[in-house]
Design an enzyme around this catalytic site. Structure first.
Site, short mmCIF file in Angstrom:
data_model
loop_
_atom_site.label_atom_id
_atom_site.label_comp_id
_atom_site.label_asym_id
_atom_site.label_seq_id
_atom_site.Cartn_x
_atom_site.Cartn_y
_atom_site.Cartn_z
N ARG A 244 -24.71 37.34 3.27
CA ARG A 244 -24.85 35.91 3.07
C ARG A 244 -26.11 35.41 3.77
NH1 ARG A 244 -22.08 36.48 -0.50
NH2 ARG A 244 -20.05 35.57 -1.04
N GLU A 273 -31.59 29.34 -0.25
CA GLU A 273 -31.54 29.75 -1.65
C GLU A 273 -31.32 28.50 -2.51
OE1 GLU A 273 -28.96 32.99 -2.77
OE2 GLU A 273 -29.28 34.02 -0.86
N HIS A 291 -30.74 38.07 -4.47
CA HIS A 291 -29.29 37.95 -4.45
C HIS A 291 -28.65 38.67 -5.63
CE1 HIS A 291 -25.87 35.21 -2.77
NE2 HIS A 291 -25.42 36.41 -3.11
#
Length: 316
Positions: A244, A273, A291
């Site tokens: 994360r 992000e 990601h």
């Protein structure tokens, strides 16, 4: 019944749901329009991955919503407890993408120890004019075999990383607040296997003794790795985060890369992000992916099928 797969779903998942009598909608709806779309189209099931957020506002606004599903492990983009307290089922697929994420960890590790991330930037620019110079620049690679990998977070993905590391001949150490011991089964192609018991250690020991560190923790308040933690680590440590964004202080990481405390970093997730900081994106010692930890065809097939099975079991 209707299913909105707002962040996409595999063909196998669609087929399984349609066979179970569901209508599957794969239209990508903007975050601010999700609630209206659900109500206007009488959607009963909302499936998301990491892009769409399912917060209190959507839960309150959509009384016909019965199931919220996350294609993946973490559910930090869903207000899980609030949803369940208000009568919604919340599901995810914790086991479906473990191997895919673990393989990406090693893609970043191999990239870092052999400078592939930088070589692939410079070979197209200088490969024909400075071949010998580049060869010299990238000549001091190191092997993973025999090195110690520290795994922070020893759930399904962390254990999948351990399995691959053991297969490569690495020493595995791990830290986890909730897992004290795990038996890692390493399978081989011919049906043989070995079991390896790994007892987790204090986090500080993992920082001190690891040649490479990989994070597999949920989103949380505060950094798992900040300047103080970086100071504990070995010189020339490699760090990978496919978990994360926000669990590593990126400012402290860049400083540690610049002063050669950290040899390289591999990042699949970022504090900001979908607009990572330019200092991260341009850094020559960082291997980058957008990601995509769970984004393999095999994992998406497993995720789609598992979600379909859970939804059918709940609503049919």
């Amino acid at each position: 019944m209707k299913v909105l797969a707002n962040d996409g779903i595999s063909k196998s998942g669609i087929e399984a749901l349609e066979k179970g009598g569901f209508e599957v909608i794969t239209t990508k709806v903007a975050q601010e329009q999700v609630a209206n779309f659900i109500n206007n189209n009488e959607v009963n099931v909302l499936l998301v991955r990491s892009a769409t957020k399912v917060r209190k506002d959507i839960i309150d606004a959509c009384p016909g919503l019965k199931v919220i599903g996350r294609g993946g492990v973490g559910m930090d983009n869903i207000d899980v407890e609030y949803a369940r307290a208000n009568g919604r089922q919340v599901i995810n697929t914790p086991a479906s993408s473990s191997e895919s994420v673990a393989e990406l960890v090693f893609a970043h590790l191999f990239s870092g120890v052999r400078f592939l991330h930088d070589a692939n930037r410079n070979m197209p620019l200088e490969g024909d004019s400075n071949f010998d110079g580049l060869k010299k620049a990238y000549a001091n690679g190191i092997e993973l075999r025999g090195k110690t990998i520290g795994i922070i977070g020893f759930g399904r993905i962390g254990q999948a990383v351990a399995k691959m590391a053991l297969g490569l001949g690495m020493k595995v150490i791990a830290a986890d607040k909730f897992v004290s011991k795990a038996e890692i089964k390493v399978d081989f192609y011919n049906g043989q296997f070995i079991n390896v018991d790994i007892i987790t250690e204090p986090l500080e020991d993992v920082f001190k003794h690891s040649d490479f560190i990989t994070l597999h923790v949920p989103a949380q308040d505060g950094y798992v790795i900040d300047a103080a933690e970086l100071a504990l680590m070995k010189d020339n440590v490699g760090i990978v985060n496919c978990a994360r964004g926000g669990v590593i202080n990126e400012v402290a990481l860049i400083e540690a890369l610049d002063n050669n405390k950290v040899l390289f970093a591999g990042l699949d997730v970022f504090e900001n992000e979908p607009t990572p900081e330019i200092q991260i994106l341009m850094h020559p010692k960082i291997s980058l992916t957008p990601h995509i930890g769970a984004a393999t065809l095999e994992a998406q097939d497993r995720i789609g099928t598992e979600l379909a099975e859970q939804i059918i079991g709940l609503l049919k």
